[in-house]
Design an enzyme around this catalytic site. Structure first.
Site, PDB file in Angstrom:
ATOM      1  N   THR A  27      39.439  26.376  16.216  1.00 15.21           N
ATOM      2  CA  THR A  27      40.301  25.915  17.309  1.00 15.21           C
ATOM      3  C   THR A  27      39.619  26.163  18.647  1.00 15.21           C
ATOM      4  O   THR A  27      39.151  27.266  18.908  1.00 15.21           O
ATOM      5  CB  THR A  27      41.649  26.662  17.242  1.00 15.21           C
ATOM      6  N   HIS A 174      45.443  22.810   5.999  1.00 11.36           N
ATOM      7  CA  HIS A 174      45.463  24.197   6.498  1.00 11.36           C
ATOM      8  C   HIS A 174      46.661  24.912   5.866  1.00 11.36           C
ATOM      9  O   HIS A 174      47.765  24.880   6.384  1.00 11.36           O
ATOM     10  CB  HIS A 174      45.562  24.195   8.018  1.00 11.36           C
ATOM     11  N   ASN A 177      46.207  31.463   7.031  1.00 12.38           N
ATOM     12  CA  ASN A 177      46.321  32.143   8.338  1.00 12.38           C
ATOM     13  C   ASN A 177      47.728  32.225   8.919  1.00 12.38           C
ATOM     14  O   ASN A 177      47.896  32.278  10.141  1.00 12.38           O
ATOM     15  CB  ASN A 177      45.378  31.481   9.361  1.00 12.38           C
ATOM     16  N   TYR A 179      50.236  30.074   8.991  1.00  3.37           N
ATOM     17  CA  TYR A 179      50.891  28.879   9.526  1.00  3.37           C
ATOM     18  C   TYR A 179      51.845  28.283   8.480  1.00  3.37           C
ATOM     19  O   TYR A 179      52.096  28.894   7.444  1.00  3.37           O
ATOM     20  CB  TYR A 179      49.831  27.895  10.025  1.00  3.37           C
ATOM     21  N   ASN A 234      49.286  36.788  11.650  1.00  6.47           N
ATOM     22  CA  ASN A 234      50.636  36.219  11.812  1.00  6.47           C
ATOM     23  C   ASN A 234      51.518  36.501  10.598  1.00  6.47           C
ATOM     24  O   ASN A 234      52.444  35.740  10.312  1.00  6.47           O
ATOM     25  CB  ASN A 234      50.596  34.698  12.006  1.00  6.47           C
TER      26      ASN A 234
HETATM   27  C1  FNR Z   1      39.105  30.471  13.912  1.00  8.35           C
HETATM   28  N1  FNR Z   1      39.479  30.273  12.587  1.00  8.35           N
HETATM   29  C2  FNR Z   1      40.227  29.164  12.252  1.00  8.35           C
HETATM   30  N2  FNR Z   1      40.617  28.958  10.960  1.00  8.35           N
HETATM   31  C3  FNR Z   1      41.264  27.815  10.617  1.00  8.35           C
HETATM   32  O1  FNR Z   1      41.577  27.641   9.443  1.00  8.35           O
HETATM   33  N3  FNR Z   1      41.541  26.871  11.552  1.00  8.35           N
HETATM   34  C4  FNR Z   1      41.215  27.013  12.853  1.00  8.35           C
HETATM   35  O2  FNR Z   1      41.458  26.107  13.660  1.00  8.35           O
HETATM   36  C5  FNR Z   1      40.573  28.216  13.235  1.00  8.35           C
HETATM   37  N4  FNR Z   1      40.262  28.470  14.538  1.00  8.35           N
HETATM   38  C6  FNR Z   1      39.512  29.548  14.896  1.00  8.35           C
HETATM   39  C7  FNR Z   1      39.108  29.699  16.217  1.00  8.35           C
HETATM   40  C8  FNR Z   1      38.287  30.743  16.566  1.00  8.35           C
HETATM   41  C9  FNR Z   1      37.847  30.872  17.971  1.00  8.35           C
HETATM   42  C10 FNR Z   1      37.867  31.667  15.584  1.00  8.35           C
HETATM   43  C11 FNR Z   1      36.936  32.794  15.932  1.00  8.35           C
HETATM   44  C12 FNR Z   1      38.280  31.542  14.280  1.00  8.35           C
HETATM   45  C13 FNR Z   1      38.913  31.128  11.522  1.00  8.35           C
HETATM   46  C14 FNR Z   1      37.511  30.620  11.113  1.00  8.35           C
HETATM   47  O3  FNR Z   1      37.595  29.366  10.440  1.00  8.35           O
HETATM   48  C15 FNR Z   1      36.770  31.610  10.190  1.00  8.35           C
HETATM   49  O4  FNR Z   1      37.527  31.837   9.028  1.00  8.35           O
HETATM   50  C16 FNR Z   1      36.472  32.934  10.875  1.00  8.35           C
HETATM   51  O5  FNR Z   1      35.938  32.729  12.155  1.00  8.35           O
HETATM   52  C17 FNR Z   1      35.520  33.818  10.052  1.00  8.35           C
HETATM   53  O6  FNR Z   1      34.250  33.250   9.946  1.00  8.35           O
HETATM   54  P1  FNR Z   1      32.996  33.777  10.847  1.00  8.35           P
HETATM   55  O7  FNR Z   1      33.331  33.452  12.256  1.00  8.35           O
HETATM   56  O8  FNR Z   1      32.900  35.254  10.625  1.00  8.35           O
HETATM   57  O9  FNR Z   1      31.793  33.039  10.314  1.00  8.35           O
HETATM   58  C1  8K6 Z   2      43.529  29.906  14.504  1.00  8.03           C
HETATM   59  C2  8K6 Z   2      43.985  29.485  15.828  1.00  8.03           C
HETATM   60  C3  8K6 Z   2      43.490  30.347  16.897  1.00  8.03           C
HETATM   61  C4  8K6 Z   2      43.805  29.742  18.218  1.00  8.03           C
HETATM   62  C5  8K6 Z   2      43.446  30.492  19.390  1.00  8.03           C
HETATM   63  C6  8K6 Z   2      42.056  30.919  19.451  1.00  8.03           C
HETATM   64  C7  8K6 Z   2      41.985  32.350  19.217  1.00  8.03           C
HETATM   65  C8  8K6 Z   2      40.627  32.858  19.041  1.00  8.03           C
HETATM   66  C9  8K6 Z   2      40.663  34.193  18.452  1.00  8.03           C
HETATM   67  C10 8K6 Z   2      39.344  34.679  18.042  1.00  8.03           C
HETATM   68  C11 8K6 Z   2      39.351  36.103  17.731  1.00  8.03           C
HETATM   69  C12 8K6 Z   2      38.942  36.425  16.351  1.00  8.03           C
HETATM   70  C13 8K6 Z   2      39.466  37.714  15.819  1.00  8.03           C
HETATM   71  C14 8K6 Z   2      40.866  37.653  15.290  1.00  8.03           C
HETATM   72  C15 8K6 Z   2      41.077  38.556  14.142  1.00  8.03           C
HETATM   73  C16 8K6 Z   2      42.470  38.566  13.650  1.00  8.03           C
HETATM   74  C17 8K6 Z   2      42.568  39.235  12.327  1.00  8.03           C
HETATM   75  C18 8K6 Z   2      43.403  40.416  12.272  1.00  8.03           C
END
Ligand code: FNR
Ligand code: 8K6
Length: 347
Positions: A27, A174, A177, A179, A234
């Site tokens: 995202t 999706h 997470n 949702y 969530n």
């Molecule tokens: C995510 N992740 C995520 N997952 C998903 O199913 N849909 C999404 O739109 C998003 N958006 C999103 C935004 C940002 C900024 C982050 C950091 C993560 C989770 C992502 O797909 C992934 O599972 C995690 O980031 C872990 O992988 P990496 O980053 O450790 O390679």
């Molecule tokens: C999945 C939708 C997210 C939309 C907003 C963007 C948020 C970015 C957050 C990145 C941070 C990653 C770490 C979050 C860990 C949560 C697990 C307990």
């Protein structure tokens, strides 16, 4: 050392991937105010087209699915046209791209869709405020009626058809997470006593109806699913969730998804009620194409695939920091380290 990542991988008769590295759904909150993808988004995705498969950022199936600012949609003609720029640019660069289809359920906020009900399985509110809009506090959702659930299933299927019209190679549902789909699969958020709650079969019904409706509309070859058996985002975990995912995975094993994808931020997280890592739990119950994710470097991913922990790896944050991630890994060059401040721009 990471050679196995560069072997082509056949998902099914229709789709072959050039390598085993997927760009994880990420995202970015960069669509325009009508939730239409922009030219900058097309360029961002095209720069990453040497991934075996790009999974788009989560994309809402209808207005009341929105929980964050400027997340793209796939429910009107302007959005379909906007996505055509993205899919066209990725295809011209030699890549493939699936759309991730999203409804945030109780994590939606009426601010984004002009007021009205927030729909979820049950009136169980998520605590806290909206990321990127900390002034917005989550509201208590309205339990969706059976009629509203049937409409949601239809709207997912229509969004999948729209994705194909927009030029996507397939869709990833999706279901992870915390949702909407995941909210039906966990006891924390699903307290229903009708045919959508109470038993593993009933709690899995919505996820399976959405999956089956989409596959009926666009084909199993183009239909993939992401799930989070381990509650971590969530959502509160509950030991009884295990039986729900045991049932769901048994049902998915009998279907022909393009792939199944774990939804997690860090694969090393362990869940008591799953007996360890979510990826290991799923691998034991599902022997078709599985995508792992969460904190992997390329050598670690190659080892995990070599050890048969999963078949494909999705890479998230390193792909934000390195548009040329695949080329760098291939040439064994150093990667730029990800930091959250990179989320402010679309490089
Ligand atoms: C995510 N992740 C995520 N997952 C998903 O199913 N849909 C999404 O739109 C998003 N958006 C999103 C935004 C940002 C900024 C982050 C950091 C993560 C989770 C992502 O797909 C992934 O599972 C995690 O980031 C872990 O992988 P990496 O980053 O450790 O390679
Ligand atoms: C999945 C939708 C997210 C939309 C907003 C963007 C948020 C970015 C957050 C990145 C941070 C990653 C770490 C979050 C860990 C949560 C697990 C307990």
């Amino acid at each position: 050392m990471s050679d196995i990542l560069f072997h082509p991988f056949r998902l099914n008769a229709q789709i072959e991937l050039n390598n085993r590295i997927l760009m994880a759904p990420l995202t970015r909150c960069m669509a325009d105010d009508d939730l239409v993808p922009t030219a900058d988004m097309a360029a961002y995705y095209a720069r990453r087209a040497d991934a075996g498969l790009i999974i788009s950022e989560a994309t809402i199936i209808r207005p009341d699915g929105q929980g964050y600012p400027n997340t793209p949609g796939l429910y009107n003609a302007a959005q379909i046209e906007g996505w055509k720029q993205v899919t066209g640019a990725v295809h011209r660069a030699g890549g493939k791209i699936f759309a991730q289809l999203w409804h945030t359920g109780r994590v939606a906020h009426p601010h984004f869709f002009g007021g009205g009900d927030v729909l979820a399985p049950s009136a169980e509110k998520v605590e806290g405020t909206v990321p990127r809009r900390r002034d917005l506090t989550y509201v208590t959702p309205k339990p969706a009626s059976v009629e509203e659930i049937h409409q949601l299933v239809e709207d997912y299927a229509q969004a999948a058809a729209n994705a194909i019209e927009a030029g996507f190679d397939g869709v990833e549902i999706h279901g992870a997470n915390g949702y909407l789909i995941d909210q039906f699969l966990h006891h924390d958020s699903n307290k229903r006593t009708d045919e959508y709650g109470g038993t593993p079969e009933n709690m899995s019904r919505f996820a399976l109806q959405v999956t089956d409706a989409i596959a009926a509309r666009i084909g199993w070859e183009k239909t993939a699913l992401r799930i989070s058996p381990g509650a971590y985002f969530n959502m509160q975990g509950d030991a009884r969730d295990r039986q729900v995912f045991d049932y769901l995975l048994g049902e998915l094993q009998n279907r022909e998804l393009a792939y199944l994808h774990i939804g997690i931020f860090d694969d090393s997280m362990e869940f008591d009620y799953l007996g360890g890592r979510a990826s290991a739990y799923v691998r034991q119950r599902y022997n078709k194409t599985l995508v792992g994710v969460g904190g992997f470097s390329a050598p670690e991913a190659a080892k995990a695939i070599g050890d048969d922990k999963f078949d494909l790896i999705a890479i998230g944050r390193p792909f934000i920091a390195n548009p040329d991630y695949v080329a760098k890994v291939r040439k064994q060059e150093n990667l730029v380290e990800y930091s959250d401040d990179m989320l402010a721009t679309l490089v």
